[in-house]
Design a protein around this motif. Sequence first.
Motif, short mmCIF file in Angstrom:
data_model
loop_
_atom_site.label_atom_id
_atom_site.label_comp_id
_atom_site.label_asym_id
_atom_site.label_seq_id
_atom_site.Cartn_x
_atom_site.Cartn_y
_atom_site.Cartn_z
N LYS A 265 0.87 -1.12 -0.17
CA LYS A 265 -0.03 -0.07 -0.02
C LYS A 265 1.03 1.19 -0.01
CE LYS A 265 -3.75 2.52 2.57
NZ LYS A 265 -2.85 3.49 2.85
N ILE A 288 -5.60 -2.63 -0.22
CA ILE A 288 -6.00 -2.14 1.00
C ILE A 288 -6.36 -3.47 1.99
CG2 ILE A 288 -7.89 -0.74 2.28
CD1 ILE A 288 -5.96 0.84 0.16
N THR A 290 -7.78 -3.80 4.88
CA THR A 290 -8.89 -3.86 5.68
C THR A 290 -9.88 -4.62 4.87
OG1 THR A 290 -9.10 -1.56 4.82
CG2 THR A 290 -8.15 -2.13 7.19
N GLN A 291 -10.05 -4.27 3.60
CA GLN A 291 -10.96 -5.16 2.76
C GLN A 291 -11.04 -6.59 2.90
OE1 GLN A 291 -10.37 -3.57 -1.32
NE2 GLN A 291 -10.80 -1.50 -0.81
N TYR A 292 -10.09 -7.08 3.33
CA TYR A 292 -9.87 -8.60 3.44
C TYR A 292 -9.84 -9.13 4.74
CZ TYR A 292 -8.60 -7.86 -1.60
OH TYR A 292 -8.72 -7.53 -2.92
N GLU A 293 -9.85 -8.29 5.82
CA GLU A 293 -9.64 -8.78 7.13
C GLU A 293 -10.42 -9.72 7.66
OE1 GLU A 293 -6.99 -5.17 9.31
OE2 GLU A 293 -9.16 -5.11 9.47
N GLN A 294 -11.79 -9.35 7.56
CA GLN A 294 -12.83 -10.35 8.12
C GLN A 294 -12.79 -11.99 7.46
OE1 GLN A 294 -16.76 -8.91 7.88
NE2 GLN A 294 -16.26 -7.37 9.61
#
Length: 609
Positions: A265, A288, A290-294
């Motif tokens: 990033k 990014i 955060t788009q893949y964290e879950q």
Amino acid sequence: MAKDTYLKKILGNDRYSRVRQTKILMVGAGGIGCELLKDLVLTGYGEIHIVDLDTITLSNLNRQFLFRHHDIDKSKSLTVAKAVDSFNYFDTKLVPHHGNIMDAKQFPITWWSQFSYIFNALDNLEARRYVNRMCLYLKTPLMESGTTGFDGQIQPIYPYYSECFDCQSKVTPKTFPVCTIRSTPSQPVHCITWAKEFLFHQLFDEVDSSAGGLNDAAKIKSETDDKDEIENMTKEFNELVDLRKLIFNSDARTFFTELVNKIFKVDVERLLLIETLWKSRQKPVPLIITQYEQDLIRILDDQTELQKIFGDETKVWSTLENLVILFKASESLQRRLQGEESFLSFDKDDEDTLNFVTASANLRSIIFNIEVKSKFDIKQIAGNIIPAIATTNAIISGFSSLSGTNYFKYDFEETQDFSRIYQESSSIFISIKPNKYITSASLVGPNERCPTSSIARGLLKLTPVEVKELSLKWLVDKLIEQYDYADEAVALILGKSRLIYDVDFDDNLEKRLGDLSGFTDGELLMVQDDDGELESIELYISIVEDHESDYLPQIKLGPKKAITEESSNGSSGAPDVATDTIVIDEEDEDLVEVTEPVVKKRKIEVEVL
């Protein structure tokens, strides 16, 4: 019928008898090595030593027929020696060694001297060149062999009579501009090289603070004059140093998050600010996390999902799957570095290192809109693997073994005059091309411009007591007496570049050899004629408990070969003359340095630093 009946008929009684009494060395126990050891054992050699530093992996089993699935992770050399027991009809003594053939401590020159003949079954240039040089020092014949797909060849090498391995230039691996790798990749191989040579190396491998390779500032500046790009690369490198420190003082998730955020990033966003790079190129898209964290957390906690992702090496992984692979790989590498391993080097057969490079390369490819590759494909590229074919290995090994028996037609115990056997031997080539399935060529003499065989080589034998008692002056006088150098014409260079004596620098003359830093077993001593009349000698320092022969090798030096303008610039296919830095060995004085081609006469002018 006796088991050796047919061998005696084929080889003749005298040659068979020599083979039975001979001790040989086989270097490499992989694709060619498995086939070759089978042939050598069935030929009836008295004693065979096998050296290999690798362990067996799953990918070896399709062509290295002496290994089985239960042998995975075992030493190749130890396993291959046991595997041939079932058909060791002539009770050949097999002595395996697990180690690097270039390790002078494990394999000193005295160890090499026990062999009458050496067979190479190696797959890398550096080790081949090393074995080639050792054979030149000892004047031991060498059988070189290699395969590439359907092509293969053998080359008998008789030191100083035929071409050595370095007499013909070899194809060098393809390289890419640093700026392309670091800033503007456009092919999968660019991303793979970046992941392996830059990212992995800087995070996990042993690094030099002076940098080099993809971090070589001089090389970067020679490829681009864009100040923003140079500044960005420098900043990127410095931040990696900080990221490396996190390996030892953070948990796995913190390290992974910082790694992804910084590499995929922040670095990419910084590149986007250099507008000149994207005038004619498609812009990269930062990742990014955060788009893949879950989804990432969910999969990491699901062993079934993990096994499904890791189970298929031929599948092209998605962005999420590459992130999963990257997390597990970085977690494992971090744990290893926090344990007993001080650094980690990339190895295509090390799953952790391969997974890290594969996932990193793929994520970079996704960011730069480049085709993504499977782990299987990346392993081939990152490991510089040329597909091996079992039948090619078998054919070449057969020719290697058969041609090697030619040497034993004659008795070389009393002489190393290879002129007769050299004239009767041939190199053999195989290919799949029509009318060229098997061809041969007579051996030719050494290339005068070869950087290896064009220099006289031999052993300087000394006992530990002699090293302590004899002076450098004694050695200089001995060299002048033995090789007819003119008085005050000898120059001695210890190791790669340290000048310890010449007519203008005699401070060390009265020192004992043992007091000279670096004068140790296995080190090289270059002897040059400053008058430019006689050729140079490269002596391998061999410190032994006792030696019956003279201190110095019996070599008749010829006139120094002139280096023409044509040969020095490489226009005739000759190797380029290497430029080294010669450092004069003055421990208590200002350092004095001479920079010049070491094969040329040393210049008098020096620069005091």
